[in-house]
Design an enzyme around this catalytic site. Structure first.
Site, PDB file in Angstrom:
ATOM      1  N   ASP A  98     -40.641  -7.253 -22.106  1.00 27.69           N
ATOM      2  CA  ASP A  98     -40.169  -7.603 -20.763  1.00 27.69           C
ATOM      3  C   ASP A  98     -40.635  -8.973 -20.273  1.00 27.69           C
ATOM      4  OD1 ASP A  98     -42.853  -7.119 -20.410  1.00 27.69           O
ATOM      5  OD2 ASP A  98     -42.563  -5.156 -19.487  1.00 27.69           O
ATOM      6  N   GLU A 120     -38.757  -1.563 -27.472  1.00 20.06           N
ATOM      7  CA  GLU A 120     -39.517  -1.083 -26.302  1.00 20.06           C
ATOM      8  C   GLU A 120     -38.613  -1.061 -25.065  1.00 20.06           C
ATOM      9  OE1 GLU A 120     -42.943  -3.071 -24.074  1.00 20.06           O
ATOM     10  OE2 GLU A 120     -44.063  -1.918 -25.553  1.00 20.06           O
ATOM     11  N   GLU A 134     -41.718  -8.578 -14.657  1.00 23.14           N
ATOM     12  CA  GLU A 134     -41.332  -7.850 -15.872  1.00 23.14           C
ATOM     13  C   GLU A 134     -40.287  -6.764 -15.620  1.00 23.14           C
ATOM     14  OE1 GLU A 134     -44.469  -8.608 -15.037  1.00 23.14           O
ATOM     15  OE2 GLU A 134     -45.242  -9.815 -16.681  1.00 23.14           O
TER      16      GLU A 134
END
Ligand code: UD1
Ligand code: UDP
Length: 378
Positions: A98, A120, A134
């Site tokens: 992120d 992820e 993020e």
């Protein structure tokens, strides 16, 4: 035989750690080949990980500037990645996590009409301010991705709630566990002399939400804990972001029982986690690694996109209020059964085979193996 080119974009330390197993699995694939693009969003901290895992980037965009701002970093990344991806013309682009590098690479891939695999995927707090920026980066990367490699069932569920097509989500486990298992096989030194009578707390912090007063509160809590516990030592590898390093060195630099050091290479950091009795951290990766090593982790945040370890009882959210931090640490130092309950050594984040699952999905997508050979989800 010409292999299919998969660009693997890596910007920061945690991306390098978590992508290393994917790069290795691509290197071993009969059909696919990695082209590693280091954006250089981090510099020294990124190079440290490439050295440990013997990864030589094919491209290095070297975008980092001291104390960079998010808009200027994003602009540099988009310009450099546009040129680089145009040159490589990969069949797919893999991004991890992120960071701003992930957001920029996802946008560039979209403009080039190249499919994106998001490693992820599906981590969410539901709060755009926590973590900042993020949460926005991963939500947008998730909108653009063709393959979502969710580490857990709960991250898969977050994507389903957002309307992501179920057949584009694969529960792979987190590649950090692959990296941890691999790295643990190598011996390493930690800058701390362990002794039976002393207790060690490992500390890391770097989240933007904690800059300023919260970071001051964390340091104040550490000083109170040192005063209350003469047998307690602190090992604190300090992140290179000047918004972290300057105040931490100012607050803790002169304390005889605090070892402040430069960021540790991954092998030494793992040795540091293993040497520690408990860990105080706002790091994402550390929240995943500590439970796998059987180390209680107190999370310096109000919310987390990694709720599994908290529900397992091996991590606890303590925020940044000094009273709350001191209470939680003190309990672990003084209550043996509370400590043992949090130090069980069970990991909800993977079995070390996440990268193999990810590569099998890509091999099937490019019709190099039949769908029936895609590895079963975690
Ligand atoms: C970044 C990511 C964050 C991730 C973290 C991992 C964004 C917005 N933030 O935060 O999601 O959790 O990395 O550590 O993508 N610096 C160096 N050398 C280095 C690395 C950083 O000097 O090797 C200094 C530079 O002054 C740089 C500053 O740290 O400008 C900030 O780096 P940046 O990547 O923008 O943010 P991080 O806080 O590291
Ligand atoms: N780490 C490291 N050296 C250190 C501190 C952390 O190698 O001195 C590793 C840690 O084991 C984890 C990763 O870096 O795998 C986490 O990076 P960071 O906390 O910077 O970012 P986040 O995971 O929060 O995005």
């Amino acid at each position: 035989m010409n292999k299919i080119k998969i660009a693997v974009v890596i910007g920061t330390r945690p991306e390098a750690i978590k992508m290393a197993p994917v790069v290795k699995a691509l290197e071993n694939s009969e059909h696919l080949a990695p082209i590693v693009v280091a954006t250089g969003q981090h510099r020294e901290m990124l190079d440290q990980v490439f050295d440990i895992f013997s990864i030589e980037p094919d491209f290095d965009l070297n975008v980092m500037r001291p104390n960079q701002t998010l808009p200027a970093l994003t602009a540099r990344l988009i310009t450099s990645l546009d040129e680089c991806i145009g040159q490589i013309q990969p069949a797919a682009i893999l991004v991890q996590g992120d960071t701003t590098s992930v957001l920029a690479a996802s946008m560039v891939a979209f403009y080039h009409r190249i499919p994106i695999g998001h490693v992820e995927a599906g981590l969410r707090t539901g709060d755009m301010d926590n973590p900042f920026p993020e949460e926005m980066n991963r939500v947008l990367a998730g909108r653009l991705a063709r393959w979502h490699f969710a580490p857990t069932v709960s991250s898969r569920n977050n994507l389903l709630i957002e309307g992501v097509a179920p057949d584009s989500i694969y529960v792979s486990g987190n590649t950090v566990i692959d990296a941890l298992f691999d790295a643990r096989r190598h011996p390493a030194k930690v800058p701390y002399q362990r002794s039976d009578k002393r207790r060690l707390m490992l500390v890391t912090t770097h989240r933007r939400e904690n800059f300023g007063a919260p970071l001051g509160d964390i340091c104040a809590a550490i000083i109170r804990l040192l005063e209350a516990n003469p047998y307690l030592d602190i090992l604190f590898p300090v992140h290179r972001n000047p918004n972290v390093s300057a105040p931490v060195r100012e607050a803790l630099g002169n304390h005889p029982r605090v070892t402040l050091c430069e960021p540790l290479d991954y092998l030494s950091f793992i040795a540091g986690m293993e040497a520690a009795d408990l860990i105080l951290s706002d790091s994402g990766g550390v929240q995943e690694e500590a439970p796998a090593l059987g180390k209680p982790v107190l999370v310096l945040r109000e919310e987390t996109e990694r709720p599994e370890a908290v529900s397992f009882g091996v991590a606890e959210l303590v925020g940044t209020n000094p009273d709350r931090i001191v209470r939680a640490v003190q309990k672990l130092l003084s209550d043996d059964s509370a400590y043992r309950a949090m130090a069980r050594g069970s990991s909800p984040y993977g079995d070390g085979k996440a990268a193999a699952r990810i590569i099998s999905v890509l091999e099937s997508a490019f019709q190099k193996i039949p769908e029936s050979e895609v590895l079963a989800p975690l």
